[in-house]
Design an enzyme around this catalytic site. Structure first.
Site, short mmCIF file in Angstrom:
data_model
loop_
_atom_site.label_atom_id
_atom_site.label_comp_id
_atom_site.label_asym_id
_atom_site.label_seq_id
_atom_site.Cartn_x
_atom_site.Cartn_y
_atom_site.Cartn_z
N LYS A 58 8.02 36.59 57.88
CA LYS A 58 7.89 35.12 57.90
C LYS A 58 6.89 34.58 56.87
O LYS A 58 6.37 33.48 57.01
CB LYS A 58 7.54 34.56 59.30
CG LYS A 58 8.37 35.10 60.44
CD LYS A 58 9.80 35.39 60.12
CE LYS A 58 10.67 34.20 59.86
NZ LYS A 58 12.05 34.66 59.41
N HIS A 98 8.79 45.13 55.15
CA HIS A 98 7.73 44.49 55.93
C HIS A 98 6.75 45.54 56.45
O HIS A 98 5.85 45.21 57.23
CB HIS A 98 8.31 43.76 57.14
CG HIS A 98 9.13 42.55 56.82
ND1 HIS A 98 8.77 41.64 55.86
CD2 HIS A 98 10.29 42.08 57.35
CE1 HIS A 98 9.68 40.67 55.83
NE2 HIS A 98 10.60 40.92 56.71
N SER A 138 6.04 30.33 62.53
CA SER A 138 7.39 30.64 62.03
C SER A 138 7.97 31.81 62.83
O SER A 138 9.15 31.79 63.21
CB SER A 138 7.31 30.98 60.53
OG SER A 138 8.56 31.31 60.04
#
Ligand SMILES: Nc1ncnc2c1ncn2[C@@H]1O[C@H](COP(=O)(O)O)[C@@H](OP(=O)(O)O)[C@H]1O
Ligand SMILES: CCc1ccc(OS(=O)(=O)O)cc1
Length: 286
Positions: free
Chosen positions: A44, A99, A129
């Protein structure tokens, strides 16, 4: 939450999303190549925006690729089921996304000349988010409330673990010539200059009208409308887009609309405590 995640070296990762290579240990043998371009980010932080920009830069602003190939095939996530295998078979130059925290990247990355773009974002916006994202994505644990999500985030009990550790870990690469640290905030504030900075880092020479095209086709609206980017072509096994669009608001500072004063103060205290030894100019938000 425990059944949604597999814990790898103390980091919670999505059981449904993670490739089995990360369970067997085979990931350690993944070979990075010197012409790879790796985007690393905490979820995010604007990852998809960066991928769209890199996809367009690679094609000198020509939108054909971003309009015909799904984003996850253009820059596959190293840790994702099926995408890991696709990456191994891919010809260069490869765009790769992850990530993962730095300690879960294969050793070959650190001896290769692969270029690493580390994208960070105000963690309060990342938190907000992520809360809305958990309502649409079946791969992320859905918290019952923003307060519950806030507590999990602060403790690192969310997918990919602690933002603080993730960010510190990747920032340890600072100073290496194949590492570029960028923020969502600078991308928002001055998108053209940031795209030019990326081109320079990658050694790509784009004409002003080619940069114009990168800007046009990576805008929030263009990405929201692009079915190769907005996840509307995926089946319902992955997302419930009835609960909101994949590209939600695309602004900086939305945390102010969601966090309470008490949450914001608690966040500031934790940030001070955990990041105190890092230069404040690395974090370009107020
Ligand atoms: N072109 C763009 N411009 C601005 N923000 C963008 C963008 N594309 C994606 N984003 C934002 O980046 C966030 C998603 O990050 P990631 O790609 O790492 O999952 C979302 O933030 P919001 O939920 O705050 O709107 C999304 O709206
Ligand atoms: C392919 C489904 C999927 C799942 C999770 C994602 O997370 S993130 O947006 O990269 O954080 C993306 C795609």
């Amino acid at each position: 939450m425990s059944e949604d995640y597999i814990w790898l070296e103390g980091v919670p990762l999505s059981r449904k999303y993670l490739t089995s290579k990360y369970q067997t240990g085979e990931w350690r043998n993944f070979m990075f190549k010197e012409d790879d371009i790796l985007t690393v980010s905490y979820p995010k932080s604007g990852t998809h925006w960066m991928i769209e920009i890199l996809s367009l830069i690679q094609n000198k602003g020509d939108p054909k690729w971003v309009q015909s190939v799904p984003i996850w095939d253009r820059s596959p996530w190293l840790e994702a089921r099926r995408l890991y295998e696709a990456l191994e078979a891919k010809e260069g130059p490869r765009l790769i996304t992850s990530h993962l925290p730095i300690q879960l990247l294969p050793k070959s990355l650190f001896t290769s000349k692969a270029k690493i773009i580390h994208l960070i974002r105000d963690p309060r916006d990342v938190l907000v988010s992520g809360y809305f994202f958990s309502k649409i994505c079946f791969y992320f644990h859905q918290s019952a409330s923003l307060q519950a999500h806030f507590e999990c985030f602060m403790q690192g009990n969310v997918c990919y673990g602690s933002w603080f550790e993730h960010t510190r870990g990747w920032m340890s690469m600072k100073g290496k010539e194949n590492y570029l640290l960028l923020s969502y905030e600078e991308l928002k504030r001055d998108t053209r200059s940031t795209i030019e900075k990326i081109c320079q880092f990658l050694g790509k020479n784009l004409e002003p009208e080619e940069i114009n095209s990168v800007l046009k086709h990576s805008s929030f609206q263009a990405m929201r409308d692009n079915k190769m980017t907005n996840y509307t072509i995926l089946d319902d096994a992955y997302f419930n887009l009835n609960n909101g669009p994949f590209l939600r608001k695309g602004i900086s500072g939305d945390w102010r609309n969601h966090l309470t004063v008490a949450q914001a103060e608690a966040f500031d205290r934790a940030f001070q405590e955990k990041m105190v030894d890092l230069p404040p100019e690395l974090f370009p938000w107020e």
